[in-house]
Design a protein around this motif. Structure first.
Motif, PDB file in Angstrom:
ATOM      1  N   ILE A  20     -27.542 -12.016 -57.197  1.00  0.00           N
ATOM      2  CA  ILE A  20     -26.443 -12.977 -57.091  1.00  0.00           C
ATOM      3  C   ILE A  20     -26.258 -13.432 -55.655  1.00  0.00           C
ATOM      4  CG2 ILE A  20     -24.439 -11.478 -56.709  1.00  0.00           C
ATOM      5  CD1 ILE A  20     -24.753 -14.333 -59.261  1.00  0.00           C
ATOM      6  N   ARG A  21     -26.570 -12.580 -54.688  1.00  0.00           N
ATOM      7  CA  ARG A  21     -26.517 -13.000 -53.285  1.00  0.00           C
ATOM      8  C   ARG A  21     -27.569 -14.066 -52.992  1.00  0.00           C
ATOM      9  NH1 ARG A  21     -26.562  -7.665 -49.636  1.00  0.00           N
ATOM     10  NH2 ARG A  21     -27.101  -9.249 -48.103  1.00  0.00           N
ATOM     11  N   ARG A  22     -28.752 -13.902 -53.554  1.00  0.00           N
ATOM     12  CA  ARG A  22     -29.806 -14.900 -53.351  1.00  0.00           C
ATOM     13  C   ARG A  22     -29.431 -16.229 -54.014  1.00  0.00           C
ATOM     14  NH1 ARG A  22     -30.569 -11.503 -50.375  1.00  0.00           N
ATOM     15  NH2 ARG A  22     -32.449 -10.287 -49.939  1.00  0.00           N
ATOM     16  N   VAL A  23     -28.816 -16.155 -55.176  1.00  0.00           N
ATOM     17  CA  VAL A  23     -28.367 -17.374 -55.841  1.00  0.00           C
ATOM     18  C   VAL A  23     -27.315 -18.081 -54.990  1.00  0.00           C
ATOM     19  CG1 VAL A  23     -27.073 -18.271 -57.840  1.00  0.00           C
ATOM     20  CG2 VAL A  23     -28.911 -16.615 -58.182  1.00  0.00           C
ATOM     21  N   ALA A  24     -26.410 -17.305 -54.407  1.00  0.00           N
ATOM     22  CA  ALA A  24     -25.373 -17.887 -53.545  1.00  0.00           C
ATOM     23  C   ALA A  24     -25.994 -18.581 -52.335  1.00  0.00           C
ATOM     24  CB  ALA A  24     -24.396 -16.796 -53.103  1.00  0.00           C
ATOM     25  N   GLN A  25     -27.015 -17.966 -51.756  1.00  0.00           N
ATOM     26  CA  GLN A  25     -27.691 -18.593 -50.620  1.00  0.00           C
ATOM     27  C   GLN A  25     -28.321 -19.921 -51.011  1.00  0.00           C
ATOM     28  OE1 GLN A  25     -30.258 -15.245 -49.525  1.00  0.00           O
ATOM     29  NE2 GLN A  25     -29.146 -15.031 -47.592  1.00  0.00           N
ATOM     30  N   LYS A  26     -28.968 -19.938 -52.174  1.00  0.00           N
ATOM     31  CA  LYS A  26     -29.569 -21.181 -52.654  1.00  0.00           C
ATOM     32  C   LYS A  26     -28.484 -22.220 -52.961  1.00  0.00           C
ATOM     33  CE  LYS A  26     -33.915 -19.921 -52.597  1.00  0.00           C
ATOM     34  NZ  LYS A  26     -34.892 -20.568 -51.692  1.00  0.00           N
ATOM     35  N   ALA A  27     -27.335 -21.755 -53.474  1.00  0.00           N
ATOM     36  CA  ALA A  27     -26.236 -22.666 -53.790  1.00  0.00           C
ATOM     37  C   ALA A  27     -25.686 -23.324 -52.531  1.00  0.00           C
ATOM     38  CB  ALA A  27     -25.128 -21.910 -54.518  1.00  0.00           C
ATOM     39  N   LYS A  28     -25.673 -22.583 -51.440  1.00  0.00           N
ATOM     40  CA  LYS A  28     -25.219 -23.151 -50.162  1.00  0.00           C
ATOM     41  C   LYS A  28     -26.184 -24.233 -49.691  1.00  0.00           C
ATOM     42  CE  LYS A  28     -24.372 -21.836 -45.322  1.00  0.00           C
ATOM     43  NZ  LYS A  28     -24.379 -20.695 -44.370  1.00  0.00           N
ATOM     44  N   THR A  29     -27.475 -23.934 -49.761  1.00  0.00           N
ATOM     45  CA  THR A  29     -28.487 -24.904 -49.340  1.00  0.00           C
ATOM     46  C   THR A  29     -28.457 -26.152 -50.207  1.00  0.00           C
ATOM     47  OG1 THR A  29     -29.897 -23.083 -48.602  1.00  0.00           O
ATOM     48  CG2 THR A  29     -30.944 -25.222 -48.889  1.00  0.00           C
ATOM     49  N   ALA A  30     -28.230 -25.960 -51.511  1.00  0.00           N
ATOM     50  CA  ALA A  30     -28.217 -27.082 -52.456  1.00  0.00           C
ATOM     51  C   ALA A  30     -26.882 -27.817 -52.487  1.00  0.00           C
ATOM     52  CB  ALA A  30     -28.567 -26.583 -53.853  1.00  0.00           C
ATOM     53  N   ARG A  31     -25.922 -27.356 -51.684  1.00  0.00           N
ATOM     54  CA  ARG A  31     -24.579 -27.942 -51.609  1.00  0.00           C
ATOM     55  C   ARG A  31     -23.846 -27.868 -52.950  1.00  0.00           C
ATOM     56  NH1 ARG A  31     -24.163 -33.131 -50.580  1.00  0.00           N
ATOM     57  NH2 ARG A  31     -26.303 -33.781 -50.867  1.00  0.00           N
ATOM     58  N   VAL A  32     -23.974 -26.705 -53.592  1.00  0.00           N
ATOM     59  CA  VAL A  32     -23.286 -26.460 -54.858  1.00  0.00           C
ATOM     60  C   VAL A  32     -22.032 -25.614 -54.634  1.00  0.00           C
ATOM     61  CG1 VAL A  32     -23.500 -25.355 -57.127  1.00  0.00           C
ATOM     62  CG2 VAL A  32     -25.397 -26.689 -56.200  1.00  0.00           C
ATOM     63  N   ILE A  33     -22.072 -24.675 -53.693  1.00  0.00           N
ATOM     64  CA  ILE A  33     -20.938 -23.807 -53.371  1.00  0.00           C
ATOM     65  C   ILE A  33     -20.621 -23.945 -51.887  1.00  0.00           C
ATOM     66  CG2 ILE A  33     -20.058 -21.435 -53.366  1.00  0.00           C
ATOM     67  CD1 ILE A  33     -21.951 -20.742 -55.586  1.00  0.00           C
ATOM     68  N   ALA A  34     -19.343 -23.951 -51.560  1.00  0.00           N
ATOM     69  CA  ALA A  34     -18.912 -24.096 -50.172  1.00  0.00           C
ATOM     70  C   ALA A  34     -19.437 -22.943 -49.316  1.00  0.00           C
ATOM     71  CB  ALA A  34     -17.392 -24.150 -50.094  1.00  0.00           C
ATOM     72  N   ALA A  35     -19.751 -23.256 -48.069  1.00  0.00           N
ATOM     73  CA  ALA A  35     -20.360 -22.274 -47.163  1.00  0.00           C
ATOM     74  C   ALA A  35     -19.471 -21.063 -46.935  1.00  0.00           C
ATOM     75  CB  ALA A  35     -20.694 -22.941 -45.830  1.00  0.00           C
ATOM     76  N   ASP A  36     -18.150 -21.258 -46.829  1.00  0.00           N
ATOM     77  CA  ASP A  36     -17.267 -20.121 -46.558  1.00  0.00           C
ATOM     78  C   ASP A  36     -17.212 -19.163 -47.742  1.00  0.00           C
ATOM     79  OD1 ASP A  36     -15.969 -21.943 -48.161  1.00  0.00           O
ATOM     80  OD2 ASP A  36     -14.016 -21.691 -47.217  1.00  0.00           O
ATOM     81  N   GLU A  37     -17.302 -19.700 -48.960  1.00  0.00           N
ATOM     82  CA  GLU A  37     -17.315 -18.837 -50.145  1.00  0.00           C
ATOM     83  C   GLU A  37     -18.618 -18.057 -50.212  1.00  0.00           C
ATOM     84  OE1 GLU A  37     -15.317 -17.012 -52.822  1.00  0.00           O
ATOM     85  OE2 GLU A  37     -14.447 -18.944 -52.255  1.00  0.00           O
ATOM     86  N   VAL A  38     -19.716 -18.704 -49.851  1.00  0.00           N
ATOM     87  CA  VAL A  38     -21.020 -18.043 -49.845  1.00  0.00           C
ATOM     88  C   VAL A  38     -21.031 -16.887 -48.849  1.00  0.00           C
ATOM     89  CG1 VAL A  38     -23.468 -18.318 -49.275  1.00  0.00           C
ATOM     90  CG2 VAL A  38     -22.302 -20.065 -50.632  1.00  0.00           C
TER      91      VAL A  38
END
Length: 387
Positions: free
Chosen positions: A158-176
């Protein structure tokens, strides 16, 4: 009319500017608060909720799974992420909502009817927060009674998914950043996991107990074969379940195993284990395809093709979860080993194999090659974890 002179401005190297008062001997230095209209934005905007790229090329789970090198790693992490989504959906249902509520066909969505790829692509990862991560991990640890290593694996995924979500601009950086701040644990199982390794005598006792029942069923033969193969070869449960009958050489008593990173190694099969493989081949009539298969309550073995009127099944292979559940049930039914039922998994037999060979005096380098460890230190850690 009163005229006002235009101020003179001097730009400094540190980004500040000075308003120069030509009528005074002293300059006034002020920090610039102007925002240049042609400058790049400090942060990128997130994708909108209805951006279809979140279910395709910018889906963080899709990006993460496809970044993994081996097909087995992709399968393992995909299963963990799907379990995460399943628990997440349960949390939403408990609060009277649905994880997929924003989907156009939310009422028709059935998690149990999807394969892994469909579920991960459909999951609205933009809703993921650190609070959800903590809640899901807590449920996974305490209600599913998983090992620490399994819990850590889910957190890593789930941490790796969050990192990808940050790069893809799906989840805000502070939440990641909050999600990434969760660290894997090195402590022993809080559920009181096994300290002593599985032994040869323990494995033999389990197999004897299985065959003490009459009549002997296909399920009995399969389960005994799993116990024998896990302890006799030290393979990972994923390697066990990917084994096909045609991969086994009955003459040389060896098999070809594809391990982590798609690395291939040859594994020796003890004669006692080979005898059970032959029993599966003869009595269960499995001559090709997966060796260890799903078996129905009526003791019918799942088939890959239509044979003699027997139904073809879309998936015949067991899952690691199914194997671990089988192990717990077999232990629970054993009068002397029931105390280990909740705390024994397929991985304990791999640890038992390593410990057994170390006590027999085999070199650590040889053992590491036998179990497919690229680094002998990994083998040593197995030995340190046991009593």
């Amino acid at each position: 009319m009163l005229s006002v002179a235009k101020p003179k401005i001097r730009l400094n190297a540190d980004g500040s500017y000075e308003l120069i008062d030509t009528g005074a001997s002293q300059n006034v230095s002020m920090k610039s608060e102007l925002v240049l209209t042609n400058s790049e934005p400090q942060t990128e905007l997130l994708l909108s909720d209805d951006d279809i790229r979140q279910s395709g090329e910018r889906n963080p789970a899709f990006l993460y799974i496809n970044s993994l090198n081996s097909t087995q790693s992709q399968k393992t992490m995909s299963n963990l992420l799907c379990k995460f989504v399943e628990i997440w959906e349960q949390l939403e249902n408990n609060s009277g909502a649905s994880l997929f509520a924003s989907s156009a066909n939310a009422t028709e969505i059935r998690i149990d009817k999807m394969n892994n790829s469909q579920l991960l692509l459909l999951t609205p990862w933009r809703k993921l927060t650190n609070g959800i991560v903590l809640s899901v991990l807590s449920i996974y640890e305490h209600q599913y009674n998983v090992s620490v290593s399994r819990l850590n694996s889910m957190l890593v995924a789930i941490r790796r998914v969050a990192q990808k979500a940050k790069t893809a601009r799906v989840i805000a950086a502070d939440e990641v950043e909050l999600i990434l701040d969760n660290k894997v644990t090195r402590k022993a199982n809080s559920s009181g996991g096994r300290i002593q390794a599985v032994t040869l005598e323990e494995t033999q006792s389990l197999i004897n107990h299985i065959f003490s029942a009459q009549p002997i069923t296909n399920r009995d033969i399969r389960d005994a074969g799993i116990f024998a193969f896990l302890f006799g070869t030290g393979v990972r449960v994923s390697e066990l379940l990917s084994l096909n009958m045609q991969d086994i050489s009955f003459e040389s008593m060896q098999t070809r195993i594809i391990g982590k990173g798609d690395k291939v190694r040859v594994v020796d099969i003890p004669s006692s284990v080979m005898a059970l493989i032959r029993l599966i081949q003869d009595k269960c009539q499995i001559t090709t395809g997966p060796v260890f298969r799903r078996i129905s309550k009526s003791d019918t073995i799942a088939q890959e093709t239509d044979i003699g009127g027997r139904k073809r099944h879309s998936s015949v292979r067991l899952t690691p979860q199914a194997v671990n559940e089988m192990i717990k049930k077999r232990y629970a039914s054993h009068p002397e080993l029931a105390q280990y039922a909740l705390h024994t998994s397929a991985h304990d037999f791999r640890r038992g194999f390593i410990t057994h060979n170390a006590k027999a005096g085999h070199n650590t380098l040889i053992i590491s090659e036998m179990v497919g460890h690229a680094d002998p230190n990994s083998t040593i850690r197995y030995l340190k974890e046991t009593d």
